[in-house]
Scaffold this motif. Structure first.
Motif, PDB file in Angstrom:
ATOM      1  N   PRO A   1      36.479  85.360  45.084  1.00 54.84           N
ATOM      2  CA  PRO A   1      36.288  84.400  46.534  1.00 54.84           C
ATOM      3  C   PRO A   1      35.023  83.956  46.442  1.00 54.84           C
ATOM      4  N   ASP A   2      33.938  84.586  45.994  1.00 57.58           N
ATOM      5  CA  ASP A   2      32.742  84.371  46.048  1.00 57.58           C
ATOM      6  C   ASP A   2      32.369  83.237  45.094  1.00 57.58           C
ATOM      7  N   ARG A   3      33.287  82.796  44.249  1.00 60.85           N
ATOM      8  CA  ARG A   3      33.105  81.969  43.317  1.00 60.85           C
ATOM      9  C   ARG A   3      33.959  80.354  43.300  1.00 60.85           C
ATOM     10  N   ILE A   4      34.409  80.491  44.458  1.00 58.47           N
ATOM     11  CA  ILE A   4      35.533  79.304  44.948  1.00 58.47           C
ATOM     12  C   ILE A   4      34.904  78.065  44.849  1.00 58.47           C
ATOM     13  N   ASN A   5      33.763  77.978  45.288  1.00 61.45           N
ATOM     14  CA  ASN A   5      33.126  76.552  45.342  1.00 61.45           C
ATOM     15  C   ASN A   5      32.453  76.425  44.007  1.00 61.45           C
ATOM     16  N   PRO A   6      31.768  77.252  43.376  1.00 66.74           N
ATOM     17  CA  PRO A   6      31.578  77.005  41.956  1.00 66.74           C
ATOM     18  C   PRO A   6      32.588  76.554  41.058  1.00 66.74           C
TER      19      PRO A   6
ATOM     20  N   PRO B   1      36.588  67.722  50.032  1.00 67.58           N
ATOM     21  CA  PRO B   1      37.754  66.711  49.523  1.00 67.58           C
ATOM     22  C   PRO B   1      38.532  67.591  48.265  1.00 67.58           C
ATOM     23  N   VAL B   2      38.095  68.288  47.384  1.00 68.31           N
ATOM     24  CA  VAL B   2      39.201  68.715  46.311  1.00 68.31           C
ATOM     25  C   VAL B   2      39.871  70.052  47.065  1.00 68.31           C
ATOM     26  N   ASN B   3      38.977  70.805  47.828  1.00 70.75           N
ATOM     27  CA  ASN B   3      39.515  71.863  48.545  1.00 70.75           C
ATOM     28  C   ASN B   3      40.780  71.513  49.237  1.00 70.75           C
ATOM     29  N   VAL B   4      40.605  70.593  50.147  1.00 68.54           N
ATOM     30  CA  VAL B   4      41.748  70.142  51.048  1.00 68.54           C
ATOM     31  C   VAL B   4      42.829  69.470  50.095  1.00 68.54           C
ATOM     32  N   ALA B   5      42.617  68.703  49.226  1.00 66.55           N
ATOM     33  CA  ALA B   5      43.504  67.965  48.232  1.00 66.55           C
ATOM     34  C   ALA B   5      44.569  69.131  47.583  1.00 66.55           C
ATOM     35  N   ALA B   6      43.771  70.221  47.278  1.00 64.53           N
ATOM     36  CA  ALA B   6      44.639  71.392  46.637  1.00 64.53           C
ATOM     37  C   ALA B   6      45.465  72.133  47.450  1.00 64.53           C
ATOM     38  N   ARG B   7      44.758  72.307  48.649  1.00 65.87           N
ATOM     39  CA  ARG B   7      45.696  73.191  49.713  1.00 65.87           C
ATOM     40  C   ARG B   7      46.989  72.439  50.299  1.00 65.87           C
ATOM     41  N   ILE B   8      46.882  71.295  50.195  1.00 66.31           N
ATOM     42  CA  ILE B   8      47.968  70.536  50.879  1.00 66.31           C
ATOM     43  C   ILE B   8      49.255  71.066  50.341  1.00 66.31           C
ATOM     44  N   GLU B   9      49.350  71.283  48.890  1.00 66.17           N
ATOM     45  CA  GLU B   9      50.529  71.603  48.729  1.00 66.17           C
ATOM     46  C   GLU B   9      50.991  72.991  48.990  1.00 66.17           C
ATOM     47  N   VAL B  10      50.226  73.708  49.638  1.00 66.02           N
ATOM     48  CA  VAL B  10      50.535  75.474  50.130  1.00 66.02           C
ATOM     49  C   VAL B  10      50.588  74.952  51.501  1.00 66.02           C
ATOM     50  N   GLU B  11      49.667  74.244  52.315  1.00 62.46           N
ATOM     51  CA  GLU B  11      49.612  74.434  53.679  1.00 62.46           C
ATOM     52  C   GLU B  11      50.444  73.283  54.478  1.00 62.46           C
TER      53      GLU B  11
ATOM     54  N   ARG C   1      38.256  72.665  60.558  1.00 61.45           N
ATOM     55  CA  ARG C   1      37.455  74.136  60.701  1.00 61.45           C
ATOM     56  C   ARG C   1      36.437  74.052  59.616  1.00 61.45           C
ATOM     57  N   LEU C   2      36.779  74.035  58.446  1.00 60.76           N
ATOM     58  CA  LEU C   2      35.718  74.249  57.409  1.00 60.76           C
ATOM     59  C   LEU C   2      34.427  73.436  57.619  1.00 60.76           C
ATOM     60  N   ALA C   3      34.810  72.251  58.072  1.00 66.16           N
ATOM     61  CA  ALA C   3      33.371  71.234  58.353  1.00 66.16           C
ATOM     62  C   ALA C   3      32.727  71.693  59.455  1.00 66.16           C
ATOM     63  N   LEU C   4      33.229  72.223  60.713  1.00 71.16           N
ATOM     64  CA  LEU C   4      32.700  72.607  61.876  1.00 71.16           C
ATOM     65  C   LEU C   4      31.886  73.925  61.399  1.00 71.16           C
TER      66      LEU C   4
ATOM     67  N   PHE D   1      39.797  79.206  50.596  1.00 72.32           N
ATOM     68  CA  PHE D   1      40.793  78.504  49.703  1.00 72.32           C
ATOM     69  C   PHE D   1      42.207  79.660  49.747  1.00 72.32           C
ATOM     70  N   PRO D   2      42.941  79.106  50.218  1.00 71.13           N
ATOM     71  CA  PRO D   2      44.128  80.203  50.150  1.00 71.13           C
ATOM     72  C   PRO D   2      44.934  80.677  48.814  1.00 71.13           C
ATOM     73  N   LEU D   3      44.844  79.520  47.936  1.00 72.70           N
ATOM     74  CA  LEU D   3      45.129  79.981  46.468  1.00 72.70           C
ATOM     75  C   LEU D   3      44.597  80.846  45.701  1.00 72.70           C
ATOM     76  N   VAL D   4      43.247  81.318  46.469  1.00 69.58           N
ATOM     77  CA  VAL D   4      42.513  82.152  45.746  1.00 69.58           C
ATOM     78  C   VAL D   4      42.302  83.579  46.659  1.00 69.58           C
ATOM     79  N   ASP D   5      42.093  83.231  47.986  1.00 69.29           N
ATOM     80  CA  ASP D   5      41.735  84.356  48.818  1.00 69.29           C
ATOM     81  C   ASP D   5      42.289  83.926  50.317  1.00 69.29           C
ATOM     82  N   ASP D   6      43.215  84.571  50.674  1.00 72.51           N
ATOM     83  CA  ASP D   6      43.943  84.034  52.016  1.00 72.51           C
ATOM     84  C   ASP D   6      43.121  84.574  53.345  1.00 72.51           C
TER      85      ASP D   6
END
Length: 441
Positions: A246-251, A312-322, A333-336, A433-438
């Motif tokens: 989880p602490d390596r999601i953005n990297p 942008p890439v985070n949200v594009a990837a999570r659309i398939e799940v959410e 929520r993440l931007a705020l 990012f729910p596909l790594v840690d929900d």
């Protein structure tokens, strides 16, 4: 990479000796005659695609060795591995160094001739390397002209015999010589822009596929993620990670974004995590390219990338799940959350600190605004009241924070901040990012 190589090889001193020798040869030759030595090194570099194919064969043979049952099978595979290492890895580097030391020729010499030239050079590193060359063994492996003597437990090659251990020792000696040479060229390139330019003169327009692929994979390592396997096939780039903490999601997103910029041959990008059935990321190039402009803005202002850099890439990837509607709320929520974390830096009463913090928060809000807009367009999140309202508030705050502190009306700024807080509280917590840690944050 060089330090990791030395730590994990079986004979680090032997590798280091080869590396120091090869580095000296390259540096002296390039200083004396940049044009000729540059041509020799370019010729070696342009073999990289064949070298990559050879290396894949080496790995395949090593995997087969682990599954071998009989001594005869192990002997045959040890010969095959020796042939691959000598032909694809050792011989090109040995001939390159000989050329840099004055030898001439239009093609790679046969192994017997190469061995004679290495010995004739009289340098102890090259003489030691020559001991790895067993021409008769290589020819036997290439033509399958050998027998496994079960009684003697040795490999019979013509009238002579050799042991599996002797073949393995020669293989390791050849591979360690090659490793030293690779470390040497990495060191030389890092120290000389002129050498980089000289070796790039004949590069293909889009660069070498193999070199680009290696650079893209290295992006994961530099971001603290271990790659288990990777593939680039017909425009699909797939990488399997040992784990994605989880602490390596953005990297991890950073590795994808920068890797995609390097790997122009790929049109779709997938990330798998070992042991998981579902893909963690499955995206076309578009969101990654769109996110690159945000990443570039962040990299000019921040040493540590703020969370919104990868929105942008985070949200594009999570659309398939959410789904698109929930992904819009997650993006908001993440931007705020990022905005409120930035604003918390202005809570200090130390004026000198606040002066420095102000410019940081201003740059960060500019980034959040840019990233949020790119996310909205790239992910087609139009018609979301959550996004529209939050984006307006972020735009207003970004405008106020772009002013000098003394020009800002504090009550107005406070009202804008309260509006941000109100928007944030109205949206349920979401995971990074729910596909790594929900886990909601």
């Amino acid at each position: 990479m060089p330090a990791w190589t030395l730590i994990n090889c079986s004979q680090p001193l032997t590798v280091m000796r080869s590396a120091l020798f090869a580095r000296e040869v390259i540096q002296l030759a390039f200083a004396a005659d940049p044009e000729s030595s540059g041509l020799v090194l370019r010729t070696y570099k342009l073999r990289v695609d064949r070298s990559k194919a050879n290396h894949v064969g080496i790995i395949r043979t090593q995997l087969a060795q682990r599954e071998a049952v009989t001594d005869g099978e192990k002997a045959e595979l040890s010969l095959d591995l020796y042939r691959r290492v000598i032909e694809g890895q050792f011989r090109p580097w040995a001939w390159t160094l000989l050329q840099l030391r004055g030898r001439s020729g239009s093609r790679l010499p046969e192994l017997s001739a190469l061995r004679d030239q290495l010995i004739a050079d009289k340098h102890r590193v090259l003489k030691h390397a020559a001991d790895a060359l067993l021409p008769a063994v290589r020819n036997a492996a290439a033509h399958e002209d050998f027998l496994w003597d079960e009684v003697l437990e040795k490999i019979q090659v013509g009238e002579s015999v050799t042991t599996v251990e002797e073949v393995e020792e020669a293989t390791m000696r050849a591979y360690e010589f090659m490793m030293g040479c690779e470390l040497a060229i990495v060191s030389c390139l890092s120290e000389s822009d002129a050498l980089v330019s000289a070796m790039s003169l004949e590069d293909p327009v889009d660069g070498s596929r193999t070199i680009n692929l290696g650079a893209a994979i290295n992006m994961f390592g530099t971001n603290g993620l271990q790659v288990r396997s990777h593939r680039l096939d017909r425009g699909l780039f797939t990488v399997e990670l040992e784990e994605w903490p989880p602490d390596r999601i953005n990297p991890g997103f950073q590795a994808l974004i920068t890797g995609a910029k390097i790997l122009q041959q790929a049109e779709r990008f997938q990330v798998r995590i070992t042991g998981q059935d579902t893909l963690a990321v499955d995206l076309p190039r578009g969101p990654l390219d769109a996110n690159f402009s945000v990443w570039r803005q962040a990299s000019t202002h921040f040493f540590l990338m703020p969370p919104s850099t990868f929105l942008p890439v985070n949200v594009a990837a999570r659309i398939e799940v959410e789904g698109r509607e929930q992904a819009a709320r997650s993006a908001t929520r993440l931007a705020l959350t990022d905005a409120l974390e930035a604003l918390s830096l202005l809570e200090s009463k130390d004026r000198r600190y606040l002066k420095k913090a102000w410019s940081h928060v201003s740059a960060r809000f500019s980034l959040i605004e840019h990233s949020f807009k790119v996310t909205k367009e790239t992910c087609q999140l139009h018609g979301s009241s959550d996004i529209d309202e939050a984006l307006k508030r972020i735009e207003r705050l970004a405008k106020e924070l772009s002013k000098q502190p003394q020009d800002v009306a504090v009550p107005f700024l406070a009202s804008l901040v309260k509006g941000i807080e109100k928007n944030w509280e109205a949206i349920d917590p979401v995971s990074v990012f729910p596909l790594v840690d929900d886990t909601p944050v």
